[in-house]
Every structure is written in structure tokens, then in C-alpha cells.
Design a protein around this motif. Structure first.
Motif, PDB file in Angstrom:
ATOM      1  N   LEU A   1     -28.563  58.158 110.416  1.00  0.00           N
ATOM      2  CA  LEU A   1     -27.644  57.098 110.015  1.00  0.00           C
ATOM      3  C   LEU A   1     -26.817  56.610 111.199  1.00  0.00           C
ATOM      4  O   LEU A   1     -26.629  55.404 111.391  1.00  0.00           O
ATOM      5  CB  LEU A   1     -26.733  57.586 108.883  1.00  0.00           C
ATOM      6  CG  LEU A   1     -27.392  57.794 107.516  1.00  0.00           C
ATOM      7  CD1 LEU A   1     -26.405  58.434 106.543  1.00  0.00           C
ATOM      8  CD2 LEU A   1     -27.922  56.483 106.941  1.00  0.00           C
TER       9      LEU A   1
ATOM     10  N   MET B   1     -25.934  50.727 103.961  1.00  0.00           N
ATOM     11  CA  MET B   1     -26.914  51.810 103.855  1.00  0.00           C
ATOM     12  C   MET B   1     -26.552  52.753 102.726  1.00  0.00           C
ATOM     13  O   MET B   1     -27.425  53.229 101.983  1.00  0.00           O
ATOM     14  CB  MET B   1     -27.034  52.563 105.188  1.00  0.00           C
ATOM     15  CG  MET B   1     -27.802  51.798 106.256  1.00  0.00           C
ATOM     16  SD  MET B   1     -28.312  52.807 107.680  1.00  0.00           S
ATOM     17  CE  MET B   1     -26.731  52.976 108.520  1.00  0.00           C
TER      18      MET B   1
ATOM     19  N   ARG C   1     -28.812  53.498  99.388  1.00  0.00           N
ATOM     20  CA  ARG C   1     -29.188  54.868  99.018  1.00  0.00           C
ATOM     21  C   ARG C   1     -28.849  55.127  97.552  1.00  0.00           C
ATOM     22  O   ARG C   1     -29.621  55.765  96.825  1.00  0.00           O
ATOM     23  CB  ARG C   1     -28.460  55.871  99.928  1.00  0.00           C
ATOM     24  CG  ARG C   1     -28.908  57.312  99.791  1.00  0.00           C
ATOM     25  CD  ARG C   1     -30.235  57.572 100.486  1.00  0.00           C
ATOM     26  NE  ARG C   1     -30.120  57.425 101.932  1.00  0.00           N
ATOM     27  CZ  ARG C   1     -29.716  58.388 102.770  1.00  0.00           C
ATOM     28  NH1 ARG C   1     -29.389  59.581 102.298  1.00  0.00           N
ATOM     29  NH2 ARG C   1     -29.660  58.180 104.073  1.00  0.00           N
TER      30      ARG C   1
ATOM     31  N   SER D   1     -31.834  53.014 105.659  1.00  0.00           N
ATOM     32  CA  SER D   1     -31.116  53.941 104.788  1.00  0.00           C
ATOM     33  C   SER D   1     -32.040  54.993 104.207  1.00  0.00           C
ATOM     34  O   SER D   1     -31.730  56.201 104.223  1.00  0.00           O
ATOM     35  CB  SER D   1     -30.446  53.157 103.659  1.00  0.00           C
ATOM     36  OG  SER D   1     -29.909  54.029 102.689  1.00  0.00           O
TER      37      SER D   1
END
Length: 271
Positions: free
Chosen positions: A225, A238, A242, A204
């Protein structure tokens, strides 16, 4: 001695014998030894990693370390085609996915604070809560319904199932990848957000760090991604990681929230 680099944590001088001398700005020898033990635990990888050969105290009591000199051209200066540069990022993340963490990886602080507790998810949730308090006034101004978002992030992190742990670097970004042609020769700057953790956290962050501020940042982020999803990483996790990173580091470089990193973090929380 030639000054060859300087960052947040210290200045690095070339000793001319294959080693470098790092003069730490705010760490004492006892603060650097956990990092030395962590680096010593790292196995052989497709790229070189730092090794701290000795640690002493300078005249001011702060740490001075002697480390192996790692050579190569920083990725952002290597002039590689976009696809090869993206491949380098993916290769580093996937290589770290295979590294089982040792005891020292759970003893490291994260962003200068004690980190590991009962589990990876609970450790991250606790750090998010602590760091959110330092940025609360800014987030409440700039992130709609921040209190609800924070509760949701903490709740999801706490509920994460037990994952297979890997070694997390935590700052896979172009300046930290030294290249030899199109191959990654070395990975620098371990320790600030390194830990035993979930490799999806690494994926991520790496996707977001490839280009944080350029006009193509979002496109390149999305490309990476997508590639990590194809390799088995969960997209929603992910996104959660983040958000967690954004809360943890938003004011780490500027407590007044006036820098580009804070703006980047707000964008991650509102995208």
C-alpha cells in the motif's frame, strides 16, 4: 491429455502442442465468448496473457475451450527474495495502468453478475448492494454497524469522480503470476473480477492478495500500500475499494461464511 490444473471454473489439460484444453464446470459457450473478446482486446504487455483459440460445447452442453499454454513458475513457488516478489506485483499493476479498455471490457460480468452501467463507481456501488444482500445475515453478526458501513461504502462509490479507466485484472495474486527468473512471464486467470475500471482498485486488491493468510500478511499489505501511494494512488480510495471487494466476495466461495476468505473479508471491514 495431462491434467495440469483445476480451479473454481474448470479443469485444464495439456494438449502437448503449445495449447491447453479447458473444460468449464458451469459455463456454456455463449458465456465464455465475452471473455474471449476481452482477451483479444488486450494489447501486447511485458508479460503474456491468455488467448482463447476456439470454443465448443461438450456432451453436457458446457463450454470447452482451447487456449494458448502459458509457461512459467507461479510466484509463490519461484523462491524469489521478498523485494523482488513485491517488485513483480507492482510491475504488473503499473503495466495494467497504461492499458486503455475496449468495448469488450465493459461487457464482462463481474463475479458472474452483469456489471457495467453508467460509470465505474455506480457499477461497483450497484454490485456491492446486490452482493451485500446475500451476506447480510453474516455481516450483521460479525461486522459492527454493518448497515451504516454499507451505506457509507455505497455512497462513496456512487460519488467517485470520473476516473481514467484502465483494464482491471482483479485477481493479481501469487498463483496467477508465472515467473521466468525474476521477470513476470505471464498473468493467468482473467475474467472473474476483470473489467474496465480504476487502476487504484487493482492496486488495492493486489496489496491485499500478496499474502492473505500468513503471519506477515498485514506487514506485506502495508508495504505494498505504501509503495502504491508513492506511485500516486490515493490511500483512502484504496481502503474504500478493499471494503467494496470484501462485501462483494465475502460468501462467493462458501455461502455459509465458513471459510478463510470470509474471515479475511470481515477483517478488511473492521481494520
Amino acid at each position: 491429455m495431462e491434467l495440469i490444473g483445476q480451479g473454481m471454473e474448470g479443469a485444464v489439460y495439456d494438449l502437448g502442442d503449445g495449447t491447453v484444453r479447458k473444460v468449464w464446470f458451469d459455463r456454456r459457450p455463449e458465456d465464455v465468448r465475452p471473455l474471449q473478446e476481452f482477451l483479444d482486446e488486450l494489447p501486447e504487455l511485458p508479460f503474456r496473457t491468455p488467448r482463447i483459440r476456439s470454443i465448443s460445447a461438450g456432451e453436457n452442453g458446457l463450454a470447452v475451450s482451447v487456449e494458448d499454454k502459458l509457461t512459467g513458475v507461479p510466484l509463490h513457488e519461484a523462491g524469489l527474495p521478498e523485494e523482488q516478489a513485491l517488485d513483480a506485483f507492482v510491475a504488473v499493476v503499473e503495466a495494467l495502468r497504461t492499458v486503455r479498455p475496449g468495448v469488450a471490457s465493459k461487457a464482462l460480468p463481474m463475479v458472474g453478475q452483469p456489471f457495467w452501467t453508467e460509470s465505474w463507481g455506480q457499477s461497483l456501488a450497484s454490485l456491492v448492494r446486490q452482493r451485500a444482500a446475500t451476506s447480510k445475515v453474516h455481516f450483521e453478526r460479525d461486522v459492527p454497524a454493518f448497515a451504516e458501513l454499507l451505506d457509507n461504502v455505497v455512497s462513496q462509490l456512487t460519488a467517485l469522480p470520473t476516473a481514467d479507466l484502465s483494464v482491471v485484472h482483479g485477481d493479481v495474486c501469487p498463483p496467477n503470476l508465472l515467473m521466468d527468473g525474476h521477470q513476470v512471464a505471464a498473468v493467468l486467470d482473467w475474467g472473474f473480477t476483470s473489467a474496465a475500471g480504476d487502476n487504484t482498485f487493482e492496486a488495492s486488491l493486489a496489496a491485499g492478495f500478496f499474502d492473505m493468510y500468513g503471519p506477515d500478511a498485514r506487514r506485506l499489505d502495508d508495504l505494498l500500500l505504501d509503495r502504491f501511494v508513492q506511485l500516486g494512488h490515493d490511500r483512502e480510495r484504496m481502503h474504500l475499494y478493499r471494503q467494496a471487494y470484501a462485501i462483494i466476495t465475502a460468501t462467493i466461495y462458501d455461502e455459509n461464511a465458513g471459510d478463510g476468505h470470509y474471515t479475511w473479508c470481515v477483517n478488511q471491514l473492521t481494520r
